[in-house]
Design an enzyme around this catalytic site. Structure first.
Site, PDB file in Angstrom:
ATOM      1  N   CYS A   1      12.265  -5.345  34.636  1.00  0.00           N
ATOM      2  CA  CYS A   1      13.701  -5.619  34.720  1.00  0.00           C
ATOM      3  C   CYS A   1      14.444  -4.777  33.682  1.00  0.00           C
ATOM      4  O   CYS A   1      13.845  -4.037  32.896  1.00  0.00           O
ATOM      5  CB  CYS A   1      13.989  -7.103  34.495  1.00  0.00           C
TER       6      CYS A   1
ATOM      7  N   ASP B   1       6.528  -2.116  99.133  1.00  0.00           N
ATOM      8  CA  ASP B   1       7.748  -2.928  99.164  1.00  0.00           C
ATOM      9  C   ASP B   1       7.502  -4.394  99.487  1.00  0.00           C
ATOM     10  O   ASP B   1       8.379  -5.218  99.306  1.00  0.00           O
ATOM     11  CB  ASP B   1       8.722  -2.360 100.198  1.00  0.00           C
TER      12      ASP B   1
ATOM     13  N   ASP C   1       2.467   2.761 101.117  1.00  0.00           N
ATOM     14  CA  ASP C   1       2.412   1.810 102.215  1.00  0.00           C
ATOM     15  C   ASP C   1       3.202   2.418 103.384  1.00  0.00           C
ATOM     16  O   ASP C   1       4.051   3.282 103.180  1.00  0.00           O
ATOM     17  CB  ASP C   1       3.016   0.478 101.776  1.00  0.00           C
TER      18      ASP C   1
ATOM     19  N   CYS D   1       0.836  -1.209   0.000  1.00  0.00           N
ATOM     20  CA  CYS D   1       0.000   0.000   0.000  1.00  0.00           C
ATOM     21  C   CYS D   1       0.866   1.252   0.000  1.00  0.00           C
ATOM     22  O   CYS D   1       0.615   2.208  -0.727  1.00  0.00           O
ATOM     23  CB  CYS D   1      -0.930  -0.003   1.214  1.00  0.00           C
TER      24      CYS D   1
ATOM     25  N   CYS E   1      13.460  -5.269  30.027  1.00  0.00           N
ATOM     26  CA  CYS E   1      12.291  -4.492  29.586  1.00  0.00           C
ATOM     27  C   CYS E   1      12.704  -3.086  29.181  1.00  0.00           C
ATOM     28  O   CYS E   1      12.241  -2.545  28.179  1.00  0.00           O
ATOM     29  CB  CYS E   1      11.250  -4.431  30.707  1.00  0.00           C
TER      30      CYS E   1
ATOM     31  N   ASP F   1       1.733  -5.726  99.374  1.00  0.00           N
ATOM     32  CA  ASP F   1       1.489  -4.577  98.502  1.00  0.00           C
ATOM     33  C   ASP F   1       1.360  -4.963  97.029  1.00  0.00           C
ATOM     34  O   ASP F   1       0.969  -4.138  96.203  1.00  0.00           O
ATOM     35  CB  ASP F   1       2.638  -3.562  98.643  1.00  0.00           C
TER      36      ASP F   1
END
Length: 597
Positions: free
Chosen positions: A151, A500, A285, A74, A154, A504
């Site tokens: 990667c 103590d 205490d 073409c 690519c 307690d």
């Protein structure tokens, strides 16, 4: 009049009139005049006349969009149709881009004639707007977002495809940013064609940036739009790293923990450090906490016909199995009474051997005292409650004597043997020197002090008066101490407990902040959030003050980190660059991030 190029007629050379061989003639077959013209030096002079000459020598170049082409045949058909038109000097058809570049003489042919020639060959044609001259050399740089790359292979594949496109001068693809920068000739190829090529290769493509996004004067020498914008992006990412926010709390907590350990305060976690600054109540205490825990017998009075030595032996034998500080004081007092010069030199173990009586069925009664069997007879050592529960009658003169001991901040211990009251012992536990000062400092810090003890009310009030505590809870069982903590927590208040002993530990566990005296029992230390290693109540002030300063520092860290981001991110993003030309390079952004942390 000089002949024009269109008047030249080409004739195939045959024979050997010019001394050419048959092979040379065959090589020349099918070669067009323009093809051969493009290869010689005169071609440059010819092209320079396009839109640049005068009179009849001015040539023009246009681009024609062609639809309907599907293969190379073409494109060859269209190219042949164009070249057959008189006045067309060159025609180049690009199948991939669906367009044709046509160089023609506007004095001999019009643009519409070119369009009709293409349509006559069976395709649709459209003259592209804004035609440019063939002699103009213009390149643009575009940025494209490329999705699907995983990667380096690519990246190489995309770069190779882009570089092979007609009109592409340069292509650079970055895997980390999924961006590609392409320099191309807009007269030959456009952005849509580039995106189509990326997608045909199996990746996703889209326009990421437009050419001319920044004025040319902004771009550094030998720089590009892509690199220029990338520097701003990197700086923003570095500046926005939440290091300052992430380190604001753990760094402060770590430093506070170290400072506390240096000062004898062991902090078991950041949660306890945070809660201590909100303390509203501190429960103390009495024995071993507000007092020194070094109880001594001050009085031993017999209220029966029993001999004093026999009385002390009986009581010491019963208390020898107890771990309570008062029990130790009684045993020590009896040991001193029975000791001899030889036994004193041999040590404590020899003091206790030989004169203590055997006991059985020993039982410690928290908040009351102890009971056991001596010589198969029950002996009770404790307070009024223990006597009352065992139906032991306390004569008035004995009760008065015990009351006098208690009003003098001494603990009255009542002894009953074989169902009868036999004597009373008065035990004093001196207050810690710093106790009154600590209670006053807590009051100034907005923390209310409360004393909770299993001792009687008279002794408890006398001790509380000496240290300056107004809220007293006496004759409280170990489980009752935890209930006191919970009652104070009902309105949402933060409650601390300082103790103590084993008795307690329930309250230490129930409190929002438990503080155990370092000299106390292992059970109490395990249940607490703080351990005061120096056995000094001043460490309670240090713990609360350290918590408050740490929380203040954390808030300051957050304020600084937010201010740093608010100021630095706009600078890194280039907000002020158009006005002040201020740019924050990535290395400077990294330095700022480190300093902020």
């Amino acid at each position: 009049m000089a002949p024009s190029r269109r008047d030249i007629q080409l004739t195939r050379i045959t024979g050997h009139s010019l001394g050419s061989s048959d092979a040379e003639n065959e090589e020349m077959e099918g070669v067009r005049l323009l093809d051969s013209y493009d290869d010689d030096e005169e071609n440059a002079h010819f092209l320079s006349k396009i839109e640049g000459g005068s009179g009849d020598s001015g040539l023009k170049k246009i681009q024609v969009g062609i639809t309907g082409m599907t293969c190379a045949a073409c494109s060859n058909a269209v190219e042949g149709a164009l070249m057959s038109v008189s006045g067309v000097f060159k025609a180049s058809v690009a199948l991939l881009q669906n367009r044709a570049d046509v160089v023609f003489d506007p004095n001999l042919i019009k643009e519409e004639d070119i369009k009709e020639a293409i349509e006559d060959s069976g395709f649709e044609a459209e003259i592209l707007a804004d035609p440019v001259t063939a002699g103009t050399k213009t390149t643009l740089v575009g940025q494209f977002t490329i999705g699907g790359m995983t990667c380096a292979a690519c990246v190489n594949s995309v770069e190779g495809i882009l570089k092979d496109l007609a009109g592409v001068k340069r292509a650079v693809v970055a895997l980390a940013t999924s961006l590609g920068e392409v320099e191309y000739d807009p007269n030959i190829i456009n952005k849509d064609d580039i995106i189509t090529a990326i997608e045909d290769a199996g990746f996703e493509g889209s326009i990421a940036g437009a050419v001319g996004g920044y004025p040319e004067e902004w771009i550094p020498e030998n720089g590009t739009h892509f690199v220029f914008s990338l520097m701003f992006s990197i700086s923003v990412v570095v500046i926005a790293c939440p290091c300052a926010l992430g380190l604001a709390t753990p760094t402060a907590v770590m430093v506070a923990t170290g400072v506390g350990a240096t000062n004898g305060v062991l902090i078991k976690g950041g949660d306890a450090l945070e809660k201590a600054h909100k303390l509203k109540y501190i429960i103390f205490d009495k024995t071993g906490t507000l007092t020194q825990g070094k109880a001594t017998v001050t009085t031993a009075k017999v209220f029966s016909e029993m001999d004093r030595g026999e009385f002390l032996t009986l009581v010491a034998s019963a208390e020898a199995s107890s771990e309570h500080p008062l029990a130790k004081a009684i045993v020590d007092y009896a040991s001193q009474f029975h000791s001899t010069d030889k036994s004193a030199e041999d040590g404590k173990e020899s003091q206790n051997s030989g004169w203590l009586l055997d006991t059985s069925d020993f039982s410690a009664l928290p908040g009351k005292g102890i009971q056991c069997l001596v010589n198969n007879k029950m002996i009770l050592v404790g307070n009024r409650k223990l006597m009352s529960e065992n139906s032991i009658t306390i004569p008035d003169h004995v009760d008065k004597f015990v009351g006098e001991l208690e009003e003098g901040a001494r603990t009255g211990v009542i002894i009953a043997y074989s169902g009868e009251l036999v004597g009373v012992m008065g035990i004093a536990d001196p207050l810690k020197r710093e106790a009154p000062m600590v209670v006053e400092l807590l009051r100034r810090m907005g923390v209310r002090s409360i004393m909770v003890t299993g001792d009687n009310w008279r002794t408890a009030r006398a001790v509380a008066k000496e240290v300056g505590i107004e809220d007293v809870r006496a004759e409280v069982m170990p489980a009752g101490k935890a209930e006191v903590v919970r009652s104070l927590q009902k309105d949402g208040s933060t409650v601390g407990m300082v103790g103590d002993g084993i008795n307690d530990s329930p309250a230490l566990a129930a409190a929002d902040v438990g503080m155990a005296i370092g000299a106390g029992t292992d059970v109490a230390i395990e249940a607490a959030d703080y351990v005061l290693m120096r056995n000094n109540l001043e460490d309670v002030i240090i713990a609360i003050d350290l918590s408050r300063k740490t929380l203040t520092r954390i808030r300051m860290n957050y304020v600084f980190a937010m201010a740093y981001n608010v100021v630095s991110i706009p600078i890194a993003a280039g907000v002020f660059f158009p006005l002040l030309r201020v740019q924050l390079p990535p290395w400077a952004a990294g330095a700022c991030m480190a300093l902020s942390s």
